[in-house]
Design an enzyme around this catalytic site. Structure first.
Site, mmCIF file in Angstrom:
data_model
loop_
_atom_site.group_PDB
_atom_site.id
_atom_site.type_symbol
_atom_site.label_atom_id
_atom_site.label_comp_id
_atom_site.label_asym_id
_atom_site.label_seq_id
_atom_site.Cartn_x
_atom_site.Cartn_y
_atom_site.Cartn_z
ATOM 1 N N CYS A 54 8.266 0.950 73.414
ATOM 2 C CA CYS A 54 7.067 0.898 72.570
ATOM 3 C C CYS A 54 5.793 1.329 73.292
ATOM 4 O O CYS A 54 4.737 1.437 72.668
ATOM 5 C CB CYS A 54 6.896 -0.508 72.000
ATOM 6 S SG CYS A 54 8.273 -1.014 70.964
ATOM 7 N N HIS B 49 -2.306 -5.407 71.204
ATOM 8 C CA HIS B 49 -0.947 -5.066 70.780
ATOM 9 C C HIS B 49 -0.671 -5.722 69.425
ATOM 10 O O HIS B 49 -0.208 -5.065 68.501
ATOM 11 C CB HIS B 49 0.060 -5.520 71.826
ATOM 12 C CG HIS B 49 1.467 -5.137 71.553
ATOM 13 N ND1 HIS B 49 1.838 -3.866 71.176
ATOM 14 C CD2 HIS B 49 2.620 -5.868 71.585
ATOM 15 C CE1 HIS B 49 3.156 -3.820 70.992
ATOM 16 N NE2 HIS B 49 3.644 -5.026 71.239
ATOM 17 N N HIS C 18 4.677 -2.038 62.975
ATOM 18 C CA HIS C 18 4.869 -1.739 64.399
ATOM 19 C C HIS C 18 5.554 -0.380 64.481
ATOM 20 O O HIS C 18 6.755 -0.257 64.212
ATOM 21 C CB HIS C 18 5.722 -2.821 65.047
ATOM 22 C CG HIS C 18 5.783 -2.724 66.543
ATOM 23 N ND1 HIS C 18 5.594 -1.542 67.233
ATOM 24 C CD2 HIS C 18 6.002 -3.664 67.497
ATOM 25 C CE1 HIS C 18 5.702 -1.751 68.520
ATOM 26 N NE2 HIS C 18 5.950 -3.041 68.705
#
Length: 345
Positions: A120, A253, A293
């Site tokens: 990620c 995040h 996400h």
């Protein structure tokens, strides 16, 4: 290119208005949550390989045009990141960087791409690679970013891991319970100051400090102490010859998982103290409630939101946040976007 639309102004306006691209997405599998955030075009009926190619190609071309460059510029080095891209759902893939090579070839970009696959953080790490190529003198001009598409295997994987929320993504909320997956792409053109001045380039901002760290604690969970976050931020500030007092806005995040939000709370307290309402405290915002996400695309998409927040001195609200977790040390916008405390970009 995101579930909220395409292009800087369309996506930014949707963020500021508190919209989300998360919606029900059909699946033949039993998932912990049937919601996700997908781009409107190309359609999910295409194969993951086709969708990754088209999303990469179109977004990459738009970024190069925005920079006032030609795709055929012989100086342009592509640095393209993804987590798994289409590979988890595709058999017979000859090489894991084929998606990047195919997109660059289709656009007629002369230089071969560098492919970054660091889960990620791929979108963020592509920017770090581009910066170092320019600082070293190896390149003058890089187009860097990340792409990831939603696939059945990714949805099944996060269901199995238990990281997917059974309800909705609520970053930093006292009742958060997990993340929701999304997809998208973002690219930024990085250029040496000398090259930019020579051609009279329009700059959206300056990337003056970078940092990364790996805590090596778990295959999926972060280090609860926050050491790796503090280390990465400290490296970036040292590289920029700045201190924590110079930070006006933080893009978090904000994945919505209890473990992540706890680590970020600890990390920001260690970095910035507990004076969340004190004058000069940085404002924190997070975008995954709006975008989902987006895995390997995340870092590049969120880098662009930081540039736009500094440009407009405004941060978007955190979608889904109603009750801020009591241990979070900094101000976070819940509904109306507040003015950022930034005095300059």
């Amino acid at each position: 290119m995101t579930a909220l639309g395409c292009g800087l102004e369309e996506v930014w306006s949707a963020l500021l208005h508190g919209r989300t691209g998360v919606d029900a997405v059909p699946s033949e599998h039993r998932l912990r949550n049937g919601d996700a955030a997908v781009v409107r075009d190309p359609p999910l009926s295409m194969t993951p390989v086709e969708r990754q190619h088209l999303i990469t190609r179109d977004t990459l071309a738009a970024a190069v045009r925005d920079a006032g460059l030609e795709l055929t510029d012989a100086r342009l080095r592509p640095v393209l990141g993804t987590s798994y891209g289409p590979h988890l759902d595709t058999v017979g893939v000859p090489a894991l960087d084929r998606w990047a090579a195919d997109a660059v070839r289709a656009l007629g970009i002369p230089k071969a791409p560098l492919s970054v696959t660091t889960a990620c953080s791929s979108g963020s790490d592509s920017l770090l690679v581009g910066v170092e190529l320019i600082r070293s003198g190896a390149e003058d001009l890089c187009v860097c970013g990340g792409v990831d598409v939603l696939t059945p295997a990714k949805r099944l994987g996060h269901s199995a891991l238990g990281t997917m929320s059974p309800t909705s993504l609520r970053a930093f909320d006292a009742d958060n319970d997990g993340t929701i997956l999304g997809e998208g792409a973002a690219f930024l053109v990085l250029e040496s100051g000398r090259s930019a001045r020579t051609r009279g380039a329009r700059a959206h901002g300056f990337l003056v400090g970078t940092g990364s760290a790996n805590d090596a604690v778990s295959p999926a969970a972060p280090d609860a102490t926050g050491d790796s976050v503090v280390r990465a931020v400290s490296k970036a500030l040292r590289g920029a010859a700045r201190g924590v007092a110079d930070v006006n806005v933080v893009n978090a995040h904000g994945s919505g998982t209890p473990a992540n939000d706890a680590v970020e709370s600890v990390s920001y307290r260690r970095l910035f103290g507990t004076g969340g309402q004190a004058p000069g405290a940085p404002t924190v915002f997070a975008t995954k409630g709006a975008f989902g996400h987006t895995l390997g695309a995340t870092g590049a998409i969120e880098a662009i939101t930081v540039l736009l927040a500094l440009r407009d001195r405004t941060v978007p609200p955190v979608h889904g946040l109603t009750t801020l977790r009591p241990d979070f040390p900094l101000p976070v916008p819940k509904s109306r976007p507040p003015r950022s405390p930034a005095d300059s970009g």
